[in-house]
Motif scaffolding. Sequence first.
Motif, PDB file in Angstrom:
ATOM      1  N   ILE A   1     -24.834 -74.873  61.436  1.00 23.92           N
ATOM      2  CA  ILE A   1     -25.220 -74.663  62.834  1.00 23.92           C
ATOM      3  C   ILE A   1     -24.160 -75.247  63.764  1.00 23.92           C
ATOM      4  CG2 ILE A   1     -26.918 -75.300  64.608  1.00 23.92           C
ATOM      5  CD1 ILE A   1     -29.041 -75.214  62.290  1.00 23.92           C
ATOM      6  N   ALA A   2     -23.732 -76.475  63.468  1.00 19.92           N
ATOM      7  CA  ALA A   2     -22.754 -77.149  64.330  1.00 19.92           C
ATOM      8  C   ALA A   2     -21.426 -76.400  64.376  1.00 19.92           C
ATOM      9  CB  ALA A   2     -22.533 -78.574  63.855  1.00 19.92           C
ATOM     10  N   LEU A   3     -20.978 -75.871  63.248  1.00 24.30           N
ATOM     11  CA  LEU A   3     -19.708 -75.141  63.216  1.00 24.30           C
ATOM     12  C   LEU A   3     -19.734 -73.962  64.174  1.00 24.30           C
ATOM     13  CD1 LEU A   3     -18.744 -75.003  59.447  1.00 24.30           C
ATOM     14  CD2 LEU A   3     -17.494 -76.114  61.283  1.00 24.30           C
ATOM     15  N   LYS A   4     -20.839 -73.207  64.152  1.00 25.56           N
ATOM     16  CA  LYS A   4     -20.925 -72.034  65.028  1.00 25.56           C
ATOM     17  C   LYS A   4     -21.046 -72.463  66.487  1.00 25.56           C
ATOM     18  CE  LYS A   4     -20.961 -67.714  65.887  1.00 25.56           C
ATOM     19  NZ  LYS A   4     -19.691 -66.999  65.825  1.00 25.56           N
ATOM     20  N   LEU A   5     -21.845 -73.481  66.748  1.00 26.29           N
ATOM     21  CA  LEU A   5     -22.008 -73.953  68.130  1.00 26.29           C
ATOM     22  C   LEU A   5     -20.690 -74.469  68.695  1.00 26.29           C
ATOM     23  CD1 LEU A   5     -25.430 -75.839  67.953  1.00 26.29           C
ATOM     24  CD2 LEU A   5     -24.976 -73.578  68.926  1.00 26.29           C
ATOM     25  N   GLU A   6     -19.869 -75.065  67.823  1.00 27.09           N
ATOM     26  CA  GLU A   6     -18.595 -75.640  68.257  1.00 27.09           C
ATOM     27  C   GLU A   6     -17.441 -74.644  68.139  1.00 27.09           C
ATOM     28  OE1 GLU A   6     -18.377 -78.559  69.601  1.00 27.09           O
ATOM     29  OE2 GLU A   6     -20.422 -79.202  69.196  1.00 27.09           O
ATOM     30  N   ASN A   7     -17.751 -73.410  67.702  1.00 20.98           N
ATOM     31  CA  ASN A   7     -16.732 -72.362  67.530  1.00 20.98           C
ATOM     32  C   ASN A   7     -15.581 -72.796  66.628  1.00 20.98           C
ATOM     33  OD1 ASN A   7     -17.916 -70.256  69.024  1.00 20.98           O
ATOM     34  ND2 ASN A   7     -17.380 -71.341  70.907  1.00 20.98           N
ATOM     35  N   ILE A   8     -15.930 -73.495  65.543  1.00 21.43           N
ATOM     36  CA  ILE A   8     -14.940 -73.869  64.535  1.00 21.43           C
ATOM     37  C   ILE A   8     -15.074 -72.882  63.387  1.00 21.43           C
ATOM     38  CG2 ILE A   8     -14.233 -75.616  62.864  1.00 21.43           C
ATOM     39  CD1 ILE A   8     -15.293 -77.739  64.785  1.00 21.43           C
ATOM     40  N   LYS A   9     -13.976 -72.204  63.068  1.00 15.73           N
ATOM     41  CA  LYS A   9     -14.007 -71.213  61.985  1.00 15.73           C
ATOM     42  C   LYS A   9     -13.530 -71.862  60.698  1.00 15.73           C
ATOM     43  CE  LYS A   9     -12.799 -66.587  60.774  1.00 15.73           C
ATOM     44  NZ  LYS A   9     -12.337 -65.293  61.170  1.00 15.73           N
ATOM     45  N   PRO A  10     -14.399 -71.906  59.682  1.00 17.17           N
ATOM     46  CA  PRO A  10     -13.981 -72.494  58.403  1.00 17.17           C
ATOM     47  C   PRO A  10     -12.979 -71.589  57.700  1.00 17.17           C
ATOM     48  CG  PRO A  10     -16.163 -71.539  58.178  1.00 17.17           C
ATOM     49  CD  PRO A  10     -15.779 -71.412  59.626  1.00 17.17           C
ATOM     50  N   PRO A  11     -12.124 -72.153  56.831  1.00 13.11           N
ATOM     51  CA  PRO A  11     -11.152 -71.328  56.120  1.00 13.11           C
ATOM     52  C   PRO A  11     -11.815 -70.307  55.198  1.00 13.11           C
ATOM     53  CG  PRO A  11     -10.873 -73.668  55.554  1.00 13.11           C
ATOM     54  CD  PRO A  11     -11.990 -73.569  56.534  1.00 13.11           C
ATOM     55  N   ARG A  12     -12.995 -70.630  54.683  1.00 13.32           N
ATOM     56  CA  ARG A  12     -13.754 -69.696  53.843  1.00 13.32           C
ATOM     57  C   ARG A  12     -15.143 -69.551  54.446  1.00 13.32           C
ATOM     58  NH1 ARG A  12     -13.640 -72.360  48.169  1.00 13.32           N
ATOM     59  NH2 ARG A  12     -13.856 -74.188  49.461  1.00 13.32           N
ATOM     60  N   PRO A  13     -15.765 -68.369  54.338  1.00 11.47           N
ATOM     61  CA  PRO A  13     -17.078 -68.170  54.973  1.00 11.47           C
ATOM     62  C   PRO A  13     -18.185 -68.973  54.296  1.00 11.47           C
ATOM     63  CG  PRO A  13     -16.452 -66.241  53.701  1.00 11.47           C
ATOM     64  CD  PRO A  13     -15.273 -67.159  53.682  1.00 11.47           C
ATOM     65  N   PHE A  14     -19.084 -69.523  55.106  1.00 12.48           N
ATOM     66  CA  PHE A  14     -20.289 -70.174  54.604  1.00 12.48           C
ATOM     67  C   PHE A  14     -21.295 -69.072  54.258  1.00 12.48           C
ATOM     68  CE2 PHE A  14     -20.434 -74.794  56.251  1.00 12.48           C
ATOM     69  CZ  PHE A  14     -19.135 -74.998  55.871  1.00 12.48           C
ATOM     70  N   THR A  15     -22.382 -69.460  53.623  1.00 13.93           N
ATOM     71  CA  THR A  15     -23.417 -68.504  53.231  1.00 13.93           C
ATOM     72  C   THR A  15     -23.943 -67.727  54.429  1.00 13.93           C
ATOM     73  OG1 THR A  15     -24.044 -70.006  51.438  1.00 13.93           O
ATOM     74  CG2 THR A  15     -25.621 -68.275  52.017  1.00 13.93           C
ATOM     75  N   HIS A  16     -24.173 -68.415  55.555  1.00  9.01           N
ATOM     76  CA  HIS A  16     -24.717 -67.746  56.736  1.00  9.01           C
ATOM     77  C   HIS A  16     -23.698 -66.771  57.340  1.00  9.01           C
ATOM     78  CE1 HIS A  16     -26.798 -71.639  56.268  1.00  9.01           C
ATOM     79  NE2 HIS A  16     -27.862 -70.861  56.419  1.00  9.01           N
ATOM     80  N   ASP A  17     -22.404 -67.111  57.226  1.00 10.53           N
ATOM     81  CA  ASP A  17     -21.357 -66.194  57.680  1.00 10.53           C
ATOM     82  C   ASP A  17     -21.326 -64.950  56.787  1.00 10.53           C
ATOM     83  OD1 ASP A  17     -20.405 -68.046  59.668  1.00 10.53           O
ATOM     84  OD2 ASP A  17     -19.446 -69.157  58.040  1.00 10.53           O
ATOM     85  N   LEU A  18     -21.507 -65.159  55.496  1.00 14.47           N
ATOM     86  CA  LEU A  18     -21.539 -64.046  54.543  1.00 14.47           C
ATOM     87  C   LEU A  18     -22.712 -63.120  54.861  1.00 14.47           C
ATOM     88  CD1 LEU A  18     -20.559 -62.634  51.957  1.00 14.47           C
ATOM     89  CD2 LEU A  18     -21.993 -64.240  50.666  1.00 14.47           C
ATOM     90  N   PHE A  19     -23.860 -63.716  55.153  1.00 12.24           N
ATOM     91  CA  PHE A  19     -25.032 -62.910  55.521  1.00 12.24           C
ATOM     92  C   PHE A  19     -24.725 -62.060  56.754  1.00 12.24           C
ATOM     93  CE2 PHE A  19     -28.809 -62.195  58.082  1.00 12.24           C
ATOM     94  CZ  PHE A  19     -29.638 -61.561  57.166  1.00 12.24           C
ATOM     95  N   LYS A  20     -24.085 -62.650  57.750  1.00  6.63           N
ATOM     96  CA  LYS A  20     -23.737 -61.920  58.981  1.00  6.63           C
ATOM     97  C   LYS A  20     -22.800 -60.756  58.668  1.00  6.63           C
ATOM     98  CE  LYS A  20     -22.964 -61.634  63.639  1.00  6.63           C
ATOM     99  NZ  LYS A  20     -22.401 -60.331  63.841  1.00  6.63           N
ATOM    100  N   THR A  21     -21.804 -60.990  57.835  1.00  5.37           N
ATOM    101  CA  THR A  21     -20.857 -59.937  57.475  1.00  5.37           C
ATOM    102  C   THR A  21     -21.561 -58.788  56.751  1.00  5.37           C
ATOM    103  OG1 THR A  21     -19.077 -61.554  57.313  1.00  5.37           O
ATOM    104  CG2 THR A  21     -18.712 -59.433  56.231  1.00  5.37           C
ATOM    105  N   ILE A  22     -22.436 -59.120  55.805  1.00  5.07           N
ATOM    106  CA  ILE A  22     -23.185 -58.093  55.073  1.00  5.07           C
ATOM    107  C   ILE A  22     -24.101 -57.330  56.025  1.00  5.07           C
ATOM    108  CG2 ILE A  22     -24.972 -57.701  53.321  1.00  5.07           C
ATOM    109  CD1 ILE A  22     -23.693 -60.073  51.760  1.00  5.07           C
TER     110      ILE A  22
END
Length: 197
Positions: free
Chosen positions: A46-67
């Motif tokens: 949650i904090a990563l998205k709120l702070e607009n920090i993009k991780p080098p590899r997608p988290f599970t929630h990012d993967l869900f969004k992409t799918i």
Amino acid sequence: MDKLQVDILGLSTSPHTNGAYALILYEVDGKRKLPIIIGGFEAQAIALKLENIKPPRPFTHDLFKTIADTFNLNVKEVFIDELHNETFYAKVICEMHGETQEIDARPSDAIAIAVRFGAPIYVSEEIMNEAGIREEQQEEAEVAETDIGQETPKEIAGKTESSLGEMQKMLEDAVKREDYEEAARLRDEIDRIKGSS
């Protein structure tokens, strides 16, 4: 069932549980706040998205969004609708090809998904009445809220005279190590120093 829209006030370490965080939601059209204890991984997501920090590899929630984006599935809203034995339950309301589906989820995962889709978050009136905290009642909660986002990272504790260049390098190292909580704190400290200079 009456629904109240809430938004995220912030995250803070939970003094009651090791490694857990308190996610503080506030009533958009009211004066109540709802603390929910969540795990460290979900707090980080949650904090990563709120702070607009993009991780080098997608988290599970990012993967869900992409799918979901790939298959035209849209998250319309998140609804925290039940509370049993101090455990919150939520639903992710999705729409695909005109059909709406409700998917059971933990509130922490549901909110991590909601922030990625820009979806509204709702809480039932019943839950807010049972577990919400009114502003007048929250002297202790206010102390916790003032600490949100103001923790100084271990590396810079006692080093208030560190140069911005050193802190920027520490931030880059934290991102490489995938220590996003530390990275967010460092970034906030850099912004605070830049703002006060």
